[in-house]
Design an enzyme around this catalytic site. Structure first.
Site, PDB file in Angstrom:
ATOM      1  N   GLY A 127       7.369   4.544   8.146  1.00  0.00           N
ATOM      2  CA  GLY A 127       6.491   5.690   8.394  1.00  0.00           C
ATOM      3  C   GLY A 127       6.737   6.245   9.776  1.00  0.00           C
ATOM      4  CB  SER A 128       4.678   8.428  11.878  1.00  0.00           C
ATOM      5  OG  SER A 128       3.503   7.656  11.987  1.00  0.00           O
ATOM      6  CB  THR A 129       7.746   6.845  16.038  1.00  0.00           C
ATOM      7  OG1 THR A 129       9.024   6.988  15.399  1.00  0.00           O
ATOM      8  CG2 THR A 129       7.917   6.061  17.321  1.00  0.00           C
ATOM      9  CD  GLU A 130       0.488   9.409  16.010  1.00  0.00           C
ATOM     10  OE1 GLU A 130       1.113  10.184  15.235  1.00  0.00           O
ATOM     11  OE2 GLU A 130      -0.692   9.556  16.318  1.00  0.00           O
TER      12      GLU A 130
ATOM     13  CB  CYS B 210      13.202   8.636   8.261  1.00  0.00           C
ATOM     14  SG  CYS B 210      13.990   7.623   7.016  1.00  0.00           S
TER      15      CYS B 210
ATOM     16  CD  GLU C 164      10.622  11.979  11.696  1.00  0.00           C
ATOM     17  OE1 GLU C 164       9.552  11.399  11.962  1.00  0.00           O
ATOM     18  OE2 GLU C 164      11.522  11.454  11.023  1.00  0.00           O
TER      19      GLU C 164
ATOM     20  CD  GLU D 247      13.365   3.718   7.765  1.00  0.00           C
ATOM     21  OE1 GLU D 247      13.456   4.546   8.716  1.00  0.00           O
ATOM     22  OE2 GLU D 247      13.193   4.041   6.588  1.00  0.00           O
TER      23      GLU D 247
ATOM     24  CE  LYS E 108      -1.835   2.694   3.153  1.00  0.00           C
ATOM     25  NZ  LYS E 108      -1.867   3.987   2.478  1.00  0.00           N
TER      26      LYS E 108
ATOM     27  N   GLY F 242       3.886   3.155  13.674  1.00  0.00           N
ATOM     28  CA  GLY F 242       4.726   1.980  13.906  1.00  0.00           C
ATOM     29  C   GLY F 242       4.357   1.301  15.218  1.00  0.00           C
TER      30      GLY F 242
HETATM   31  P1  NDP Z   1       2.155   7.585   8.659  1.00  0.00           P
HETATM   32  O1  NDP Z   1       3.023   6.787   9.545  1.00  0.00           O
HETATM   33  O2  NDP Z   1       0.758   7.824   9.053  1.00  0.00           O
HETATM   34  O3  NDP Z   1       2.099   6.937   7.193  1.00  0.00           O
HETATM   35  C1  NDP Z   1       2.936   5.908   6.701  1.00  0.00           C
HETATM   36  C2  NDP Z   1       2.092   4.859   5.986  1.00  0.00           C
HETATM   37  O4  NDP Z   1       1.273   4.162   6.922  1.00  0.00           O
HETATM   38  C3  NDP Z   1       1.128   5.434   4.968  1.00  0.00           C
HETATM   39  O5  NDP Z   1       1.003   4.548   3.874  1.00  0.00           O
HETATM   40  C4  NDP Z   1      -0.147   5.510   5.759  1.00  0.00           C
HETATM   41  O6  NDP Z   1      -1.285   5.572   4.962  1.00  0.00           O
HETATM   42  C5  NDP Z   1      -0.098   4.221   6.536  1.00  0.00           C
HETATM   43  N1  NDP Z   1      -0.939   4.175   7.736  1.00  0.00           N
HETATM   44  C6  NDP Z   1      -1.505   5.212   8.409  1.00  0.00           C
HETATM   45  N2  NDP Z   1      -2.192   4.750   9.482  1.00  0.00           N
HETATM   46  C7  NDP Z   1      -2.050   3.405   9.481  1.00  0.00           C
HETATM   47  C8  NDP Z   1      -2.516   2.350  10.345  1.00  0.00           C
HETATM   48  N3  NDP Z   1      -3.237   2.613  11.413  1.00  0.00           N
HETATM   49  N4  NDP Z   1      -2.186   1.084  10.044  1.00  0.00           N
HETATM   50  C9  NDP Z   1      -1.423   0.797   8.971  1.00  0.00           C
HETATM   51  N5  NDP Z   1      -0.954   1.747   8.124  1.00  0.00           N
HETATM   52  C10 NDP Z   1      -1.258   3.034   8.370  1.00  0.00           C
HETATM   53  O7  NDP Z   1       2.841   8.939   8.356  1.00  0.00           O
HETATM   54  P2  NDP Z   1       2.094  10.281   7.893  1.00  0.00           P
HETATM   55  O8  NDP Z   1       2.045  10.266   6.449  1.00  0.00           O
HETATM   56  O9  NDP Z   1       0.799  10.477   8.582  1.00  0.00           O
HETATM   57  O10 NDP Z   1       3.082  11.349   8.460  1.00  0.00           O
HETATM   58  C11 NDP Z   1       3.011  11.723   9.826  1.00  0.00           C
HETATM   59  C12 NDP Z   1       4.360  12.039  10.351  1.00  0.00           C
HETATM   60  O11 NDP Z   1       5.154  10.867  10.329  1.00  0.00           O
HETATM   61  C13 NDP Z   1       5.141  13.014   9.509  1.00  0.00           C
HETATM   62  O12 NDP Z   1       4.851  14.304   9.855  1.00  0.00           O
HETATM   63  C14 NDP Z   1       6.552  12.639   9.805  1.00  0.00           C
HETATM   64  O13 NDP Z   1       6.985  13.284  10.961  1.00  0.00           O
HETATM   65  C15 NDP Z   1       6.487  11.177  10.067  1.00  0.00           C
HETATM   66  N6  NDP Z   1       6.905  10.351   8.920  1.00  0.00           N
HETATM   67  C16 NDP Z   1       8.068   9.708   9.028  1.00  0.00           C
HETATM   68  C17 NDP Z   1       8.522   8.938   7.989  1.00  0.00           C
HETATM   69  C18 NDP Z   1       9.805   8.231   8.088  1.00  0.00           C
HETATM   70  O14 NDP Z   1      10.246   7.621   7.125  1.00  0.00           O
HETATM   71  N7  NDP Z   1      10.442   8.278   9.224  1.00  0.00           N
HETATM   72  C19 NDP Z   1       7.776   8.802   6.745  1.00  0.00           C
HETATM   73  C20 NDP Z   1       6.502   9.494   6.748  1.00  0.00           C
HETATM   74  C21 NDP Z   1       6.121  10.228   7.807  1.00  0.00           C
HETATM   75  P3  NDP Z   1      -1.836   7.028   4.516  1.00  0.00           P
HETATM   76  O15 NDP Z   1      -0.737   7.745   3.855  1.00  0.00           O
HETATM   77  O16 NDP Z   1      -2.870   6.661   3.560  1.00  0.00           O
HETATM   78  O17 NDP Z   1      -2.316   7.678   5.763  1.00  0.00           O
END
Ligand code: NDP
Length: 478
Positions: free
Chosen positions: A233-236, A289, A386, A255, A181, A238
């Site tokens: 993606g985000s730590t939250e 990141c 971050e 990651e 996805k 994760g």
């Molecule tokens: P997210 O962690 O929400 O998104 C990463 C991926 O996870 C996206 O494909 C997202 O889908 C998907 N996702 C969201 N919620 C869920 C869930 N409950 N279960 C499974 N998958 C999910 O990052 P955001 O795009 O919301 O960004 C938020 C913050 O995270 C940023 O401001 C940044 O600080 C940080 N971030 C860090 C990254 C890194 O590589 N360290 C990368 C991206 C963000 P969808 O996009 O459709 O919501």
């Protein structure tokens, strides 16, 4: 004397974007039941309508991936799998311009970066893993182990195609099949990649792409037919995924975020260091990141570095991402811009000093000027959280021990940089830094052969290199 740059826009005619997309399941395009807009963040123009994947779409994709794993992919030799990966890599190179322009339109990053970094590195990941597919016994992984089976992969919006390549290439090389996805705001290059899979003749169901939002991601992580989850993606999010996966038999790699320290010692070569600082934080609008988002300067050279850094920042060209002269493109979404604005306002309120060069931002789209904050202390939110934008927090130190203490004083542990002319300084500091990736006298250098990943809240497991391969094989932890 100042040189003015004439506009040098890359043509977008090489790219064909459909008004609406479905999911790519079992080698075919499946209509979505509802759709959302995908916009160009530099102009707010609607580029296309993307399907919102439901639990039923995810289920269909998992069934297709399982069927492909059982009937075709797991039966192929490594040599045959490798041929498909080589074919994908070559097609990505042949269609490199199309991928680069599409990535820039959809993500907002400068064409210079999508053309010179994202797309070539993505192809390089496929080439690298194609090479391993028939040589796994030499990779130091336990070859008595087998692939997991069906892998669920969820990727972010900052490097859409590159994160896809980081995930799909090792999964296929080791014999897994995939349900991926892309992020809600950046699905288009993943959908173009689906066309590449068709063009390469990849057996149906080996790669399935279901677009959507967080609910689609959640349907993937909770699906009982998936054997392994790989998330960036985000730590939250994760943490949410770790909780969802904990009571199951699924394997998991995460990651996550970072707050990389870029440490400059008093003996560093200042002009080169300034280039490295700029690359460390302003590359990809700081949506990285492993960005060097905390600059930790030795006091003796702090004034000189800051003066040269400001002078250099005045030359950063912000604007049309399709213009080949542009250094800093658009922020990926209105939501991300609001997050950057909120955190930088906290920097002002907590007493740090803000500075940005004079630059005119476009009226439409999402933009943020390159910014530094000086006088930052460990207690400030901008030193701890971050920001994920073109914002640098500057701290200072007197002794090497203080630099290390400040650098490690973070919940994250993804990356760090060291600038010094002395090898002994570099070796000493790198031994004491708690970060998965450490660059010396450079920053943000990536290679498919080099494992990447973090400590603490930056995640679990490694991607890339031999270590990344083992994450896609059951119980192989060498
Ligand atoms: P997210 O962690 O929400 O998104 C990463 C991926 O996870 C996206 O494909 C997202 O889908 C998907 N996702 C969201 N919620 C869920 C869930 N409950 N279960 C499974 N998958 C999910 O990052 P955001 O795009 O919301 O960004 C938020 C913050 O995270 C940023 O401001 C940044 O600080 C940080 N971030 C860090 C990254 C890194 O590589 N360290 C990368 C991206 C963000 P969808 O996009 O459709 O919501």
């Amino acid at each position: 004397m100042n040189f003015e740059y004439a506009a040098a826009p890359e043509s977008r005619s090489v790219v064909k974007i459909d008004p609406e997309y479905g999911h790519f399941i079992n080698g075919k395009w499946i209509n979505g039941s509802s759709h959302f807009n995908s916009i160009n963040p530099a102009t707010e123009e609607v580029l296309s309508r993307i399907a919102l994947g439901t639990a039923a779409d995810v289920d269909a994709a998992v069934k297709a991936a399982r069927n492909a794993f059982d009937k075709s992919w797991s039966k192929l030799s490594g040599r045959e799998r490798g041929k498909y990966l080589f074919r994908i890599a070559r097609i990505m190179q042949e269609r490199a311009r199309e991928f680069a322009v599409l990535e820039t339109l959809d993500n907002g990053k400068p064409i210079r970066e999508s053309r010179d970094v994202d797309v070539p590195l993505s192809a390089a990941h496929f080439f690298y893993h194609a090479g391993w597919a028939d040589k796994l016994e030499y990779a130091g992984v336990d070859t008595t182990t087998t692939p997991h089976g069906v892998v669920g992969q969820i990727i972010p919006w900052n490097f859409p195609l590159l994160m896809l390549a980081w995930k799909v290439a090792p999964a296929l090389a080791t014999g897994n099949t995939v349900v991926l996805k892309p992020a809600e705001t950046t699905s288009l290059t993943a959908l173009l990649f689906a066309q590449v899979c068709q063009q390469a003749g990849l057996p149906d169901g080996v790669v399935n792409i279901v677009t959507g939002d967080g609910s689609t991601g959640s349907a993937i992580t909770s699906h009982p037919g998936i054997d392994k989850i790989a998330f960036t993606g985000s730590t939250e999010v994760g943490k949410l995924i770790a909780r969802a996966v904990a009571p199951t038999n699924k394997s998991l790699t995460l990651e996550l975020g970072g707050k990389g320290a870029n440490i400059v010692f008093g003996d560093a070569a200042i002009d080169e260091t300034v280039e490295g600082i700029v690359n460390g934080i302003f590359f990809n609008q700081g949506h990285v990141c492993c960005a060097g988002s905390r600059l930790i300067l030795q006091e003796s050279i702090a004034d000189e570095v800051l003066e040269k850094l400001k002078r250099r920042m005045e030359k950063i060209r912000v604007g049309d991402p399709l213009d080949k002269n542009t250094d800093l493109g658009a922020i990926n979404s209105g939501e991300q811009l609001a997050k950057i604005q909120e955190l930088t306002a906290a920097g002002d309120a907590e007493g740090a000093g803000r500075w940005s060069p004079n630059c005119t931002l476009p009226d439409k789209g999402f933009w943020f000027a390159p910014t530094i904050f000086t006088g930052v202390t460990q207690a400030h939110r901008i030193a701890r959280e971050e920001i994920f934008g073109p914002v640098l927090s500057v701290l200072t130190f007197r002794t090497p021990a203080e630099a290390i203490e400040k650098a490690n004083n973070t919940p994250f542990g993804l990356s760090a940089g060291i600038w010094s002319e002395k090898g002994s300084n570099i070796l000493w500091a790198s031994q004491h830094l708690r970060a998965g990736v450490i660059w010396a006298n450079t920053f943000n250098k990536f290679d498919p052969a080099s494992p990447f990943g973090g400590y603490k809240e930056s995640g679990w497991g490694r991607e890339g290199g031999r270590h990344g391969l083992s994450a896609y094989l059951k119980g192989s932890a060498k």
